[in-house]
Structure formats: C-alpha cells, structure tokens
Design a protein around this motif. Sequence first.
Motif, PDB file in Angstrom:
ATOM      1  N   UNK A 246      35.471  -3.658  30.758  1.00 25.99           N
ATOM      2  CA  UNK A 246      34.191  -4.186  31.248  1.00 25.99           C
ATOM      3  C   UNK A 246      34.423  -5.214  32.349  1.00 25.99           C
ATOM      4  N   UNK A 247      35.407  -6.098  32.159  1.00 31.55           N
ATOM      5  CA  UNK A 247      35.708  -7.084  33.206  1.00 31.55           C
ATOM      6  C   UNK A 247      36.154  -6.399  34.495  1.00 31.55           C
ATOM      7  N   UNK A 252      34.943  -4.820  40.043  1.00 30.32           N
ATOM      8  CA  UNK A 252      34.936  -3.729  41.019  1.00 30.32           C
ATOM      9  C   UNK A 252      33.526  -3.451  41.543  1.00 30.32           C
ATOM     10  N   UNK A 253      32.510  -3.674  40.701  1.00 32.02           N
ATOM     11  CA  UNK A 253      31.123  -3.487  41.153  1.00 32.02           C
ATOM     12  C   UNK A 253      30.741  -4.564  42.158  1.00 32.02           C
ATOM     13  N   UNK A 254      31.170  -5.806  41.912  1.00 30.66           N
ATOM     14  CA  UNK A 254      30.902  -6.884  42.877  1.00 30.66           C
ATOM     15  C   UNK A 254      31.660  -6.619  44.169  1.00 30.66           C
ATOM     16  N   UNK A 255      32.929  -6.244  44.028  1.00 27.97           N
ATOM     17  CA  UNK A 255      33.744  -5.937  45.215  1.00 27.97           C
ATOM     18  C   UNK A 255      33.116  -4.810  46.023  1.00 27.97           C
ATOM     19  N   UNK A 256      32.501  -3.854  45.323  1.00 31.25           N
ATOM     20  CA  UNK A 256      31.857  -2.723  45.987  1.00 31.25           C
ATOM     21  C   UNK A 256      30.450  -3.020  46.458  1.00 31.25           C
ATOM     22  N   UNK A 257      30.014  -4.278  46.305  1.00 37.17           N
ATOM     23  CA  UNK A 257      28.694  -4.740  46.784  1.00 37.17           C
ATOM     24  C   UNK A 257      27.540  -4.010  46.120  1.00 37.17           C
ATOM     25  N   UNK A 258      27.707  -3.632  44.848  1.00 34.81           N
ATOM     26  CA  UNK A 258      26.633  -2.998  44.079  1.00 34.81           C
ATOM     27  C   UNK A 258      26.087  -4.034  43.092  1.00 34.81           C
ATOM     28  N   UNK A 259      25.031  -4.711  43.510  1.00 36.15           N
ATOM     29  CA  UNK A 259      24.477  -5.796  42.694  1.00 36.15           C
ATOM     30  C   UNK A 259      23.926  -5.290  41.365  1.00 36.15           C
ATOM     31  N   UNK A 260      23.332  -4.099  41.355  1.00 36.00           N
ATOM     32  CA  UNK A 260      22.744  -3.570  40.121  1.00 36.00           C
ATOM     33  C   UNK A 260      23.821  -3.265  39.082  1.00 36.00           C
ATOM     34  N   UNK A 265      27.065  -4.849  34.104  1.00 38.60           N
ATOM     35  CA  UNK A 265      28.285  -5.237  33.386  1.00 38.60           C
ATOM     36  C   UNK A 265      28.251  -6.707  32.983  1.00 38.60           C
ATOM     37  N   UNK A 266      27.581  -7.535  33.774  1.00 38.27           N
ATOM     38  CA  UNK A 266      27.383  -8.922  33.360  1.00 38.27           C
ATOM     39  C   UNK A 266      26.585  -8.954  32.057  1.00 38.27           C
ATOM     40  N   UNK A 267      25.556  -8.114  31.965  1.00 43.62           N
ATOM     41  CA  UNK A 267      24.737  -8.078  30.746  1.00 43.62           C
ATOM     42  C   UNK A 267      25.581  -7.711  29.523  1.00 43.62           C
ATOM     43  N   UNK A 268      26.517  -6.805  29.693  1.00 45.41           N
ATOM     44  CA  UNK A 268      27.404  -6.446  28.576  1.00 45.41           C
ATOM     45  C   UNK A 268      28.231  -7.664  28.138  1.00 45.41           C
ATOM     46  N   UNK A 326      24.895 -13.259  44.164  1.00 45.28           N
ATOM     47  CA  UNK A 326      25.392 -13.882  45.402  1.00 45.28           C
ATOM     48  C   UNK A 326      26.690 -13.208  45.853  1.00 45.28           C
ATOM     49  N   UNK A 327      27.632 -13.030  44.927  1.00 42.20           N
ATOM     50  CA  UNK A 327      28.922 -12.454  45.284  1.00 42.20           C
ATOM     51  C   UNK A 327      28.805 -10.973  45.649  1.00 42.20           C
ATOM     52  N   UNK A 328      27.946 -10.252  44.923  1.00 46.68           N
ATOM     53  CA  UNK A 328      27.793  -8.819  45.202  1.00 46.68           C
ATOM     54  C   UNK A 328      27.179  -8.566  46.570  1.00 46.68           C
ATOM     55  N   UNK A 329      26.281  -9.449  46.993  1.00 42.86           N
ATOM     56  CA  UNK A 329      25.584  -9.240  48.264  1.00 42.86           C
ATOM     57  C   UNK A 329      26.240  -9.979  49.434  1.00 42.86           C
ATOM     58  N   UNK A 330      27.277 -10.759  49.171  1.00 39.79           N
ATOM     59  CA  UNK A 330      27.966 -11.510  50.229  1.00 39.79           C
ATOM     60  C   UNK A 330      28.895 -10.587  51.019  1.00 39.79           C
ATOM     61  N   UNK A 331      29.189 -10.948  52.285  1.00 38.05           N
ATOM     62  CA  UNK A 331      30.216 -10.203  53.027  1.00 38.05           C
ATOM     63  C   UNK A 331      31.559 -10.356  52.312  1.00 38.05           C
TER      64      UNK A 331
END
Length: 422
Positions: A246-247, A252-260, A265-268, A326-331
Amino acid sequence: MHKPLADKIRPSELEDVVGQEHILGKNKILNRIIESGCISNMIFYGPPGTGKTTVANIIARKTSKRFYRLNATNSSLKDIQDIVDELDTFMGREGVLLYLDEIQNFNKKQQQSLLEFIEDGRITLIASTTENPYHYIFKAILSRSTIFEFKVLNDENIINALKRAVEKSKSFYPGMQVDVDEDALNYFAASSNGDLRKAINGLEVALYSTNPNSDKVIHITKTIAEESTQSKILNYDLMGDSHYDILSAFQKSIRGSDADAAIHYLARLVKAGDLPSICRRLLVIACEDVGLAYPNAITIVKSCVDAANMLGFPEARIPLAQATILLATAPKSNTAYKAIDGALFDLEKVNIGDIPNHLKDSHYAGAKEIGRGIEYKYPHDYKNNYVKQEYLPSNLRGSCYYLPGDNKNEKVASDYWKNIKK
C-alpha cells in the motif's frame, strides 16, 4: 462441537472452487498437476479466504500418501518428529503428504527439520502462507518447491460461492426454506474484501440469528446482512506485504501525479491508523519526487505532518489529504535524489582522493604552514558572488551529479548560473 458453515460446505472437487482461474482453470498448471496425481512440493501464497486450504484438501484426496495437517502457529518440532517417526512404519509406506498452514510462523530451524525428508521424497510438502514466501520461507525449501499465488477473489466469485452455500445450507434446516435476497448477497460480497470465508461467516450469522416466518422461510434481507457482518477489515499488517504494497502504491500514485489514486491509498492507510508510516512517506516524497521542481513542498508537507501528529485521528486525515493532493498535483523532479545517490555510488566504487588543500579548515594556528586554505578564493569578494575555482577532489574532477530537471524552477536557476559562469 459446532462446525463452521465454511467447513461444512467446503468444496471437494476443483470445479466447485471459485476464482484462481489463472492456476486452476482448464489446462492451467495447478489443475494439470492435481489431475495427474503426481504431486510435488508446493507453496500456496495469498490472502486469507482465497481457497488455499480447500485446494490442499482436494489434493490430499487424490493421493495415496498419508495426509497430515499442521498449523505452524501452534505446532512444534515435536509435531514434525511425530510425523517423521511414522515414515518407516506400515502407515507411512507410501510416503506422507504434509499440509503446513501459515508456514511463515515456523522459524528457520523448524523449517530445516523438514529438508532431509523433502529431499528424498518421503515427505511431500504443501505449505500455505499469507506472507511473501521469498521473505519468510527458508531458501532451501523454496528451491525445492513450486510457488502458486492465490489472488483476491472478486465480488462475482464470492457471490457464486455464496449461492452455492445457500443451496448447501438448506439441508441443515429440514422442513424449512432458505431465501437470501440478491442485495444481501451483494452486501456480503462487498464487505468481505475478497475473503470468501468472511463472507460465508456473515451468511452463517444471518442464518443462525433469523427465525423462520409463518411460511417456514428463513428470509435474509440486506438489513439482516448488514447486522450480521462486522465492519470491513482491510488486509493490512504492519510487518507484512500489504503494509509495503500500500505504501508503494501510495508513493507511485503521487509520483505519477494521480491525485485520486493517491487519496485512495491514503484512505487505506488512514483506515489502518498507520500515522507514522504516512507522515514518513509524505516527507520522503516531497524531497524524492517533487524536490527542486517545487522546493516549498517540503515546508508545507512538514507543516501538514506536524498538524496531523498534533491532531491525531480522525482529524489527522485532513492535513494528510492536503499534503497528498499538494504533492500529487505539484511539478515533479528527482534530481536531488539522483544527485545524492550518484555521489554515494562514487564513494563506494571510486578512489575519491583527498579534499583540495584550499578547501580544508584553516581556522587554527599553523594551518598555513601546512598549506591549508592558502589559495581559497572567497566568492563574496567577487562580482555576482561567484569565482571559478575547483571544489571537487582532483580524482573526481569533472564529475556531474546534479543535472537540472525540465521544470520552471530548475530551468530558471540553471539559466541564471549559466549566465554568471560564462
């Protein structure tokens, strides 16, 4: 003694096992092995309630070997020795099939005690584990076994199994009918999180706690299903695979800029109450994946993390969500991460040489006599606070660890220094 419904209706034939088509489907490898009757050492790996024990029982019925079953949670070396003692008796003349559940709970010595008998074929081992076998099982056993991964069941698999359970359970209530609404079946499946045993346990509670109506029908509605099912339990173990999986998916989702996906995974992680792991991972991501593309990210994330730690759950979920989005949507930029890893690599693999004399400490009497700091040029004495001089050890001269990323912030800084340095 009361026998759980899941055991009463456990399938005895492969065609009644739901899911696992990738290994149990027609002409798939495990299906072919079982049908041949030539059973080799196997390790079944997967979450609870996915059919590992059921398949092991089916295999046991198709072999002439004497069958033993142990659970590593409460078994000892003596239990293994008792089985070994029978190998040379009449009862063990065809060999032994040992099903060892939760093998990850056996220590190295206990696992090693089986090796000699696995090696010469007197014991055929089928082991099951919910943990990654490559992390928990002795390598000598792994090398002598075939690993089969059992995957989480989907809702359709579980609903099909529940319908079979309803049909089978009718024989336990002579003179009565059992009727389970479709939306009740859907609820059992949705709340089971891919664990068939949990879904059947919920159905069992519903059946035992519901009185038949005047028509002698035990009618299970969605409301009864909700009352009979405990809250959904996620597969999460602080020391197990699910924790790291999960971590990993979170970062990887944040790195891939997928906020949803990142919020999912944060919810998990929030549901598991794992505040320290969330905070640590967010701080790492701010530096590793966002880095110099948005240098203020670490400051904001640190504030969110501090707030989360002060608040505790449930309120902590809010600043954590803010930091995640913030991190998911940041450059993104990993230039700092790559720079330090490159430098560390050279420390291990290259003769780095000595620090240049002009950079060494010269704030003590006698420093100049041994050549310390003599040729150092103080950048602030020069135009634009810059003067060309060598900073790297001579053995590393020309090495380049930091390559500016293709983002606005790093481009501006890079262009500025190109202008100055030329």
